[in-house]
Design an enzyme around this catalytic site. Structure first.
Site, PDB file in Angstrom:
ATOM      1  N   LEU A  16      30.966 -52.827  -2.694  1.00 32.98           N
ATOM      2  CA  LEU A  16      30.285 -52.475  -1.457  1.00 32.98           C
ATOM      3  C   LEU A  16      29.912 -51.001  -1.566  1.00 32.98           C
ATOM      4  CD1 LEU A  16      32.447 -54.070   1.423  1.00 32.98           C
ATOM      5  CD2 LEU A  16      30.303 -54.927   0.468  1.00 32.98           C
ATOM      6  N   ASP A  17      28.742 -50.639  -1.033  1.00 32.30           N
ATOM      7  CA  ASP A  17      28.352 -49.235  -1.014  1.00 32.30           C
ATOM      8  C   ASP A  17      29.401 -48.408  -0.280  1.00 32.30           C
ATOM      9  OD1 ASP A  17      26.003 -49.885  -2.302  1.00 32.30           O
ATOM     10  OD2 ASP A  17      24.866 -50.090  -0.437  1.00 32.30           O
ATOM     11  N   ARG A  18      29.489 -47.132  -0.609  1.00 36.82           N
ATOM     12  CA  ARG A  18      30.475 -46.248  -0.014  1.00 36.82           C
ATOM     13  C   ARG A  18      30.495 -46.348   1.516  1.00 36.82           C
ATOM     14  NH1 ARG A  18      32.392 -40.628  -0.810  1.00 36.82           N
ATOM     15  NH2 ARG A  18      31.080 -40.378  -2.647  1.00 36.82           N
TER      16      ARG A  18
END
Length: 292
Positions: free
Chosen positions: A131-133
């Site tokens: 998942l993106d930050r």
């Protein structure tokens, strides 16, 4: 461990898997039983055991606590489920999945790797997906390479549902729709929608409007493909960038974070073939900002 915690104690009289044993002695249903396992309310010979397929032997003692014992808090991740093969977590926004290069900042990978090594220094975890930050929500990690490869190599087949909740700019007129695009990546790692299929990867998502006002809309998004930054790029391309997503042309930051949350992940367990479904609650602000 707090020795003063009250709990029911049961003696194991024949070989059994822990979940099967608990279903017999608890008699409150499979979901309840899995929940007390996940929360760490089950002890085997005085030690917390969360693996539902733990092999019990005659003479062992199983204790079911009225409440979970206090454990060291993990930073930025909450464990939703764990067994011998998997750890499923709810990741907070702002935490990287894994660092790049020699970066020493906190990551979900580091937190969980430290967690499993406290039980056994030889233990480790493996990245299955990311998942993106600034995206929060449900993620699954493998606890061995075999499980990692089974999940990654058969991701489209084993995953039954991936639902994200996106708070986007503007009033989305259509109640539901499908976006099909071809995505490419620039040399600076920016994804974009390409007019040519040459060297591009097809990206497909389906969305349904939950609620909207003139400024913001809340969407449920289901991925048919899993491309890098896919939801962010495709929604921006149709004129509705995700709130807080400056990289993909958002002009607002009303949440103080990216308005994207991985709400549901449902998949077939690669070893047991059991159907698993996990859900992480959507932040209240997502609903408040898109209320009509």
């Amino acid at each position: 461990m707090d020795k003063q915690m009250n709990g029911q104690q049961f003696k194991v009289t024949e070989s059994s898997l822990l979940l099967a044993f608990l279903l017999q002695v608890v008699d409150r249903g499979r979901n309840y039983t899995k929940a007390i396992l996940a929360r760490g309310q089950v002890l085997v010979d005085g030690e917390v055991e969360t693996a539902y397929n733990y092999a019990l032997e005659p003479g062992q003692q199983v204790t079911i606590l009225k409440q979970a014992p206090r454990t060291e808090k993990l930073n930025g991740v909450k464990i939703l489920y764990e067994d011998d093969d998997l750890i499923v977590v709810n990741k907070t926004a702002g935490l990287l999945t894994i660092a790049t290069g020699k970066d020493q900042q906190p990551t979900a990978y580091r937190e969980l790797n430290s967690y499993v090594r406290k039980k056994n220094s030889a233990n480790r975890i493996f990245i299955v997906h990311r998942l993106d930050r600034d995206t929060s929500g449900v993620m699954v990690f493998a606890k061995n390479e075999k499980t990692k490869h089974k999940l990654q190599n058969n991701w489209k087949q084993v995953v039954e549902e991936r639902t994200y909740i996106a708070l986007v700019e503007g009033e989305v007129k259509q109640t539901k729709g499908t976006i099909t695009s071809w995505l490419k990546e620039t040399k600076t790692h920016q994804m974009y929608v390409s007019q040519s299929t040459n060297g591009a990867k097809q990206a497909i998502l389906h969305y349904e409007r939950i609620q909207t006002n003139r400024q913001f809309s809340l969407l449920a998004v289901q991925l048919e493909t899993g491309r890098k930054n896919q939801i962010r790029v495709q929604l921006a391309h149709i004129g509705h960038p995700i709130v807080g997503d400056k990289k993909y042309f958002s002009k607002s930051n009303i949440l103080g974070r990216l308005g994207l949350h991985a709400k549901v992940l449902a998949f077939t367990h690669p070893t047991t073939k059991e159907q698993l479904r996990f859900e992480a609650n959507v932040p209240d602000l997502f609903f408040q900002k898109s209320k009509g």
